[in-house]
Motif scaffolding. Structure first.
Motif, mmCIF file in Angstrom:
data_model
loop_
_atom_site.group_PDB
_atom_site.id
_atom_site.type_symbol
_atom_site.label_atom_id
_atom_site.label_comp_id
_atom_site.label_asym_id
_atom_site.label_seq_id
_atom_site.Cartn_x
_atom_site.Cartn_y
_atom_site.Cartn_z
ATOM 1 N N ARG A 1 -9.773 80.376 56.081
ATOM 2 C CA ARG A 1 -9.481 79.419 54.717
ATOM 3 C C ARG A 1 -8.417 79.986 53.563
ATOM 4 O O ARG A 1 -7.558 79.117 53.570
ATOM 5 N N THR A 2 -7.564 81.249 53.834
ATOM 6 C CA THR A 2 -6.345 80.651 52.554
ATOM 7 C C THR A 2 -5.675 82.103 53.152
ATOM 8 O O THR A 2 -4.368 82.316 52.196
ATOM 9 N N SER A 3 -5.611 82.700 54.961
ATOM 10 C CA SER A 3 -4.350 83.401 54.518
ATOM 11 C C SER A 3 -4.380 82.714 55.705
ATOM 12 O O SER A 3 -4.521 82.142 56.614
ATOM 13 N N SER B 1 -3.783 89.072 50.110
ATOM 14 C CA SER B 1 -4.761 88.363 49.444
ATOM 15 C C SER B 1 -5.943 88.549 49.182
ATOM 16 O O SER B 1 -6.240 89.819 49.559
ATOM 17 N N THR B 2 -7.422 87.690 48.781
ATOM 18 C CA THR B 2 -8.188 87.978 48.669
ATOM 19 C C THR B 2 -8.928 88.198 50.011
ATOM 20 O O THR B 2 -10.169 88.703 50.187
ATOM 21 N N ALA B 3 -8.138 87.454 50.704
ATOM 22 C CA ALA B 3 -8.971 88.088 52.776
ATOM 23 C C ALA B 3 -9.064 88.809 53.060
ATOM 24 O O ALA B 3 -9.367 89.220 54.238
#
Length: 327
Positions: free
Chosen positions: A129-131, A187-189
């Motif tokens: 979703r974010t990566s 990242s948070t991922a």
């Protein structure tokens, strides 16, 4: 007595040293070359998982995508099991029929289910979703080495020093390339990706062990069926909360991760692992991040750096070394 001795001699020995149940006695013997080709085919199928997931996320929420793919894959697997015919284990099984797994195999199937049916798809989908797919490929770059390590701990395999050197070199090459491709940013991922790495390696190791005593398609088939009490309610709940937009990309992505990545790819992958051993098969997966990046360029329009050919050549050398060493 001669016939009885012959039958015993032809019965393959299970991983734990026993003769096993009826599923064990009929597990197919795959030549090593055929095993390598099947494992390589599995890697090719898996390399499309991240791009297909990115497509699926265009029309599905992360929880819906994972739950629905698990249900669809279980439908395919269950259909295959029913088509062949399930026979009660206590009564043995006729030719061409599938025996229920022995009680001692269900714990291993639960690990496969938790790792490759639920854990890895859910964690990587959340990460994507974010990566980007290029950054997520870092996980796959570490997966072969992690699988080999867990195999050594779980099954007592002892690959040579040459094997470990080549495996570490291949993992380092893949990591350097994929981190550079993603700009080196964390990242948070990443927490999702590292957790996915561990659960998938455990599922691969246990699935490869079980594929020594039952056909590989039954390993993933029973694991998918085992997840139905979780995946069906999960799919209904997720679909009621997450919006769905059916597009060509989202439908194709869903169908690929369900039928391809979740079932057919694992069928040939586990057969290959059973034939050539978990450590060697796992090292073929060093090529997966590079294949994923190629698909990302072709299907998602991501840019590829000039370092790709050099990295590919280095990885192919490492794979060749691991395949020539005894594991």
């Amino acid at each position: 007595m001669r016939a009885q001795s012959s039958a015993i001699a032809e019965s393959p020995v299970a991983v734990d040293g026993s003769r096993g149940d009826s599923a064990s006695r009929t597990a197919p013997v795959v030549p090593r070359l055929g095993g390598t080709l099947q494992a390589a085919l599995g890697v090719t199928v898996f390399s499309l998982t991240f791009p297909a997931t990115a497509w699926g996320l265009e029309g599905f929420g992360p929880w819906s995508l994972v739950a629905v793919r698990s249900v669809l894959a279980a439908v395919v697997a269950g259909g295959c099991l029913l088509a062949v015919g399930v026979a009660p284990r206590e009564r043995g099984r006729a030719w061409g029929r599938v025996a229920l797994p022995g009680r001692r195999h269900w714990a291993g199937l639960a690990v496969v289910a938790a790792g490759v049916v639920l854990g890895f798809p859910m964690l990587t989908t959340l990460a994507l979703r974010t990566s980007t797919t290029a950054h997520a490929a870092v996980v796959v770059g570490l997966l072969p080495l992690t699988t080999a390590l867990l195999s050594a701990l779980r099954m007592g395999t002892r690959p040579s020093r040459t094997f470990w050197t080549a495996a570490l070199a291949g993992a380092a090459a893949v990591l350097a390339f994929t981190v550079a491709q993603s700009g080196g940013a964390l990242s948070t991922a990443d927490l999702y990706l590292f957790a996915a790495l561990l659960v998938c390696a455990a599922g691969y190791t246990e699935g490869g062990r079980l594929a020594r005593v039952m056909p590989g398609w039954q390993v993933i088939g029973w694991a998918l069926v085992l997840c139905l009490p979780i995946s069906v309610p999960g799919a209904l709940l997720a679909l009621s909360y997450e919006p769905v937009e059916l597009t060509a990309h989202s439908v194709v992505g869903l169908l690929w991760v369900a039928a391809g990545s979740q079932f057919l790819g694992l069928v040939v992958w586990y057969r290959g692992m059973a034939a050539i051993g978990i450590p060697k098969a796992s090292q073929l997966q060093l090529a997966q991040p590079l294949l994923t990046l190629v698909w990302s360029v072709l299907l998602l329009g991501e840019q590829l750096t000039p370092a790709a050919p050099l990295t590919a050549a280095a990885v192919l050398v490492c794979i060749a070394v691991t395949q020539r060493t005894s594991a």
